[in-house]
Design a protein around this motif. Structure first.
Motif, PDB file in Angstrom:
ATOM      1  N   THR A  16       0.853  -1.180   0.000  1.00 18.60           N
ATOM      2  CA  THR A  16       0.000   0.000   0.000  1.00 18.60           C
ATOM      3  C   THR A  16       0.889   1.231   0.000  1.00 18.60           C
ATOM      4  OG1 THR A  16      -1.677  -1.205   1.242  1.00 18.60           O
ATOM      5  CG2 THR A  16      -1.859   1.190   1.202  1.00 18.60           C
ATOM      6  N   VAL A  17       0.783   2.028  -1.049  1.00 18.86           N
ATOM      7  CA  VAL A  17       1.629   3.206  -1.200  1.00 18.86           C
ATOM      8  C   VAL A  17       0.967   4.426  -0.570  1.00 18.86           C
ATOM      9  CG1 VAL A  17       2.762   4.724  -2.868  1.00 18.86           C
ATOM     10  CG2 VAL A  17       2.602   2.276  -3.318  1.00 18.86           C
ATOM     11  N   MET A  18      -0.353   4.542  -0.759  1.00 18.90           N
ATOM     12  CA  MET A  18      -1.049   5.728  -0.264  1.00 18.90           C
ATOM     13  C   MET A  18      -2.496   5.375   0.058  1.00 18.90           C
ATOM     14  SD  MET A  18      -1.655   9.348  -2.234  1.00 18.90           S
ATOM     15  CE  MET A  18      -2.729   8.692  -3.471  1.00 18.90           C
ATOM     16  N   GLU A  19      -3.003   5.947   1.138  1.00 20.43           N
ATOM     17  CA  GLU A  19      -4.411   5.834   1.507  1.00 20.43           C
ATOM     18  C   GLU A  19      -4.931   7.235   1.828  1.00 20.43           C
ATOM     19  OE1 GLU A  19      -5.233   3.135   4.686  1.00 20.43           O
ATOM     20  OE2 GLU A  19      -3.919   1.588   3.874  1.00 20.43           O
ATOM     21  N   CYS A  20      -6.029   7.616   1.194  1.00 23.83           N
ATOM     22  CA  CYS A  20      -6.647   8.919   1.459  1.00 23.83           C
ATOM     23  C   CYS A  20      -8.115   8.710   1.801  1.00 23.83           C
ATOM     24  CB  CYS A  20      -6.548   9.835   0.241  1.00 23.83           C
ATOM     25  SG  CYS A  20      -4.871  10.281  -0.183  1.00 23.83           S
ATOM     26  N   TYR A  21      -8.558   9.375   2.825  1.00 27.00           N
ATOM     27  CA  TYR A  21      -9.956   9.289   3.248  1.00 27.00           C
ATOM     28  C   TYR A  21     -10.529  10.695   3.326  1.00 27.00           C
ATOM     29  CZ  TYR A  21      -8.266   4.767   4.923  1.00 27.00           C
ATOM     30  OH  TYR A  21      -7.695   3.535   5.012  1.00 27.00           O
ATOM     31  N   ARG A  22     -11.784  10.837   2.934  1.00 28.68           N
ATOM     32  CA  ARG A  22     -12.444  12.131   3.121  1.00 28.68           C
ATOM     33  C   ARG A  22     -13.947  11.909   3.245  1.00 28.68           C
ATOM     34  NH1 ARG A  22     -12.578  15.596  -2.492  1.00 28.68           N
ATOM     35  NH2 ARG A  22     -13.781  14.098  -3.682  1.00 28.68           N
ATOM     36  N   ILE A  23     -14.580  12.798   3.995  1.00 30.03           N
ATOM     37  CA  ILE A  23     -16.028  12.751   4.169  1.00 30.03           C
ATOM     38  C   ILE A  23     -16.623  13.810   3.251  1.00 30.03           C
ATOM     39  CG2 ILE A  23     -17.943  13.016   5.768  1.00 30.03           C
ATOM     40  CD1 ILE A  23     -16.016  12.095   7.984  1.00 30.03           C
ATOM     41  N   LYS A  24     -17.521  13.352   2.395  1.00 35.74           N
ATOM     42  CA  LYS A  24     -18.130  14.262   1.427  1.00 35.74           C
ATOM     43  C   LYS A  24     -19.276  15.032   2.083  1.00 35.74           C
ATOM     44  CE  LYS A  24     -17.870  12.957  -2.820  1.00 35.74           C
ATOM     45  NZ  LYS A  24     -18.101  12.365  -4.116  1.00 35.74           N
ATOM     46  N   THR A  25     -19.806  16.004   1.375  1.00 29.97           N
ATOM     47  CA  THR A  25     -20.867  16.859   1.931  1.00 29.97           C
ATOM     48  C   THR A  25     -22.142  16.095   2.234  1.00 29.97           C
ATOM     49  OG1 THR A  25     -21.541  17.463  -0.302  1.00 29.97           O
ATOM     50  CG2 THR A  25     -19.999  18.940   0.811  1.00 29.97           C
ATOM     51  N   ASN A  26     -22.372  14.982   1.522  1.00 30.89           N
ATOM     52  CA  ASN A  26     -23.576  14.180   1.777  1.00 30.89           C
ATOM     53  C   ASN A  26     -23.338  13.093   2.828  1.00 30.89           C
ATOM     54  OD1 ASN A  26     -21.984  12.469   0.346  1.00 30.89           O
ATOM     55  ND2 ASN A  26     -23.442  12.065  -1.286  1.00 30.89           N
ATOM     56  N   LYS A  27     -22.276  13.227   3.603  1.00 25.86           N
ATOM     57  CA  LYS A  27     -21.897  12.328   4.705  1.00 25.86           C
ATOM     58  C   LYS A  27     -21.367  10.971   4.242  1.00 25.86           C
ATOM     59  CE  LYS A  27     -23.349  15.300   7.737  1.00 25.86           C
ATOM     60  NZ  LYS A  27     -22.411  16.181   8.367  1.00 25.86           N
ATOM     61  N   ASN A  28     -21.201  10.769   2.960  1.00 29.83           N
ATOM     62  CA  ASN A  28     -20.565   9.547   2.462  1.00 29.83           C
ATOM     63  C   ASN A  28     -19.062   9.664   2.631  1.00 29.83           C
ATOM     64  OD1 ASN A  28     -22.950   8.360   1.684  1.00 29.83           O
ATOM     65  ND2 ASN A  28     -22.777   8.967  -0.454  1.00 29.83           N
TER      66      ASN A  28
END
Length: 71
Positions: A16-28
């Protein structure tokens, strides 16, 4: 597609080189994962998978030929 699945199953260890997480405006939640693997190992796995598939097809063709010729 079947050969592609066989190859991906036989690649072996991935890094695993990179992991990115984000919460979108619709809570997904959105996840981005980038992986890497050894190219030489992937080529060897592809070669092995193709050889196995050709061996299986060769046996099927041999049986059909025997049936046609009545041996």
């Amino acid at each position: 597609m079947g050969a592609k699945n066989l190859i991906s199953q036989n690649i072996g260890r991935t890094i695993t080189v990179m992991e990115c997480y984000r919460i979108k405006t619709n809570k997904n939640k959105e996840v981005l994962v980038r992986i890497a693997y050894n190219g030489a190992m992937a080529k060897a796995a592809a070669k092995r998978a193709i050889q196995e598939e050709l061996n299986e097809k060769g046996e099927e063709i041999h049986k059909k030929l025997d049936e046609i010729l009545g041996w």
